[in-house]
Scaffold this motif. Sequence first.
Motif, PDB file in Angstrom:
ATOM      1  N   HIS A   3       0.811  -1.211   0.000  1.00  0.00           N
ATOM      2  CA  HIS A   3       0.000   0.000   0.000  1.00  0.00           C
ATOM      3  C   HIS A   3       0.846   1.263   0.000  1.00  0.00           C
ATOM      4  CE1 HIS A   3       0.168  -0.715   4.517  1.00  0.00           C
ATOM      5  NE2 HIS A   3       0.553   0.532   4.457  1.00  0.00           N
ATOM      6  N   PHE A   4       2.095   1.168   0.420  1.00  0.00           N
ATOM      7  CA  PHE A   4       2.939   2.357   0.391  1.00  0.00           C
ATOM      8  C   PHE A   4       3.476   2.650  -1.012  1.00  0.00           C
ATOM      9  CE2 PHE A   4       3.213   1.506   5.034  1.00  0.00           C
ATOM     10  CZ  PHE A   4       2.657   2.710   5.441  1.00  0.00           C
ATOM     11  N   ASP A   5       3.163   1.781  -1.950  1.00  0.00           N
ATOM     12  CA  ASP A   5       3.473   2.084  -3.340  1.00  0.00           C
ATOM     13  C   ASP A   5       2.339   2.878  -3.995  1.00  0.00           C
ATOM     14  OD1 ASP A   5       5.872   0.692  -3.191  1.00  0.00           O
ATOM     15  OD2 ASP A   5       4.945  -1.206  -3.782  1.00  0.00           O
ATOM     16  N   LEU A   6       1.290   3.154  -3.254  1.00  0.00           N
ATOM     17  CA  LEU A   6       0.144   3.848  -3.831  1.00  0.00           C
ATOM     18  C   LEU A   6       0.491   5.289  -4.188  1.00  0.00           C
ATOM     19  CD1 LEU A   6      -2.990   2.781  -1.732  1.00  0.00           C
ATOM     20  CD2 LEU A   6      -2.650   2.497  -4.190  1.00  0.00           C
ATOM     21  N   SER A   7       0.358   5.600  -5.439  1.00  0.00           N
ATOM     22  CA  SER A   7       0.541   6.974  -5.887  1.00  0.00           C
ATOM     23  C   SER A   7      -0.163   7.135  -7.221  1.00  0.00           C
ATOM     24  CB  SER A   7       2.029   7.334  -6.019  1.00  0.00           C
ATOM     25  OG  SER A   7       2.611   6.637  -7.100  1.00  0.00           O
ATOM     26  N   ALA A   8      -0.381   8.365  -7.610  1.00  0.00           N
ATOM     27  CA  ALA A   8      -1.068   8.629  -8.878  1.00  0.00           C
ATOM     28  C   ALA A   8      -0.620   9.968  -9.424  1.00  0.00           C
ATOM     29  CB  ALA A   8      -2.583   8.613  -8.681  1.00  0.00           C
ATOM     30  N   ASN A   9      -0.757  10.084 -10.723  1.00  0.00           N
ATOM     31  CA  ASN A   9      -0.518  11.354 -11.385  1.00  0.00           C
ATOM     32  C   ASN A   9      -1.748  12.242 -11.229  1.00  0.00           C
ATOM     33  OD1 ASN A   9       1.490  12.725 -13.148  1.00  0.00           O
ATOM     34  ND2 ASN A   9      -0.256  12.853 -14.547  1.00  0.00           N
ATOM     35  N   ILE A  10      -1.518  13.502 -10.917  1.00  0.00           N
ATOM     36  CA  ILE A  10      -2.636  14.441 -10.809  1.00  0.00           C
ATOM     37  C   ILE A  10      -2.992  14.907 -12.215  1.00  0.00           C
ATOM     38  CG2 ILE A  10      -3.398  16.660  -9.879  1.00  0.00           C
ATOM     39  CD1 ILE A  10      -1.335  16.114  -7.592  1.00  0.00           C
ATOM     40  N   ASP A  11      -4.166  14.478 -12.677  1.00  0.00           N
ATOM     41  CA  ASP A  11      -4.577  14.755 -14.054  1.00  0.00           C
ATOM     42  C   ASP A  11      -5.292  16.088 -14.200  1.00  0.00           C
ATOM     43  OD1 ASP A  11      -3.576  12.280 -14.918  1.00  0.00           O
ATOM     44  OD2 ASP A  11      -5.418  11.279 -14.283  1.00  0.00           O
ATOM     45  N   GLY A  12      -5.802  16.624 -13.089  1.00  0.00           N
ATOM     46  CA  GLY A  12      -6.492  17.903 -13.175  1.00  0.00           C
ATOM     47  C   GLY A  12      -6.713  18.492 -11.801  1.00  0.00           C
TER      48      GLY A  12
END
Length: 230
Positions: A3-12
């Motif tokens: 779960h500490f690999d959870l990340s995402a690109n902010i698309d907007g």
Amino acid sequence: MNHFDLSANIDGIFVGAVKDCWEGKPPSAIQKDRVDGRQLITSLGFSEDAQADLTVHGGEDKAIHHYAFDHYSAWQAEGLIAPGTLPVAFGENISTTGLTEENLCIGDILSLGTAVVQISQGRQPCWKLGLHTGHKEMPYQFQKTGRTGWYYRVLEPGEVGSGDRITLVERLNPNWSVLAVTRARLTRRILPEDAEVLSQMKELAQSWRQAFCRMAEGNAIEYTSARLGA
């Protein structure tokens, strides 16, 4: 995936001003517009964003609303938003793909650009969402599906822009997903002992802790018609 690999690109990133949206109804800031460049995050959220009714929107526990673009295809398949709809259909401040109510937990601490934020609660949809989307039943469907999005409080102000990452840095309550807690809050179906735990969870928004305290005491009655009905 850990779960500490959870990340995402902010698309907007989306902000809005208070305006009269519907004749004969109170004003709202649910209409948000995409903004480019670096955006300042204060203790109350994006500096350029606004909320109309501060008794139920905004404040430190609801500073920023994040909504998963992952859900848009389901809403389209169900006929509740038009094919090809892009964010910001639900008045969200942040859109990403890969982070959802299922894989995030209440109290999660995330880096958001140079800011640090913490998940405080899910969203309690109101009648404005129905008018904004053109489907009066949308607030009920938000509750039914659990696809509500979630709110952050700001632990450390900073700035962020589209294209930055949002990354989980600490998980305090691994047994309490945003989905599970939001469903319990909105349906009021929860074991008294679980409601007692949530009533004492300091990372949870104060108003939700108070609601779970009532449930723990056996009082699950809540009148929602004013919130859900237009």
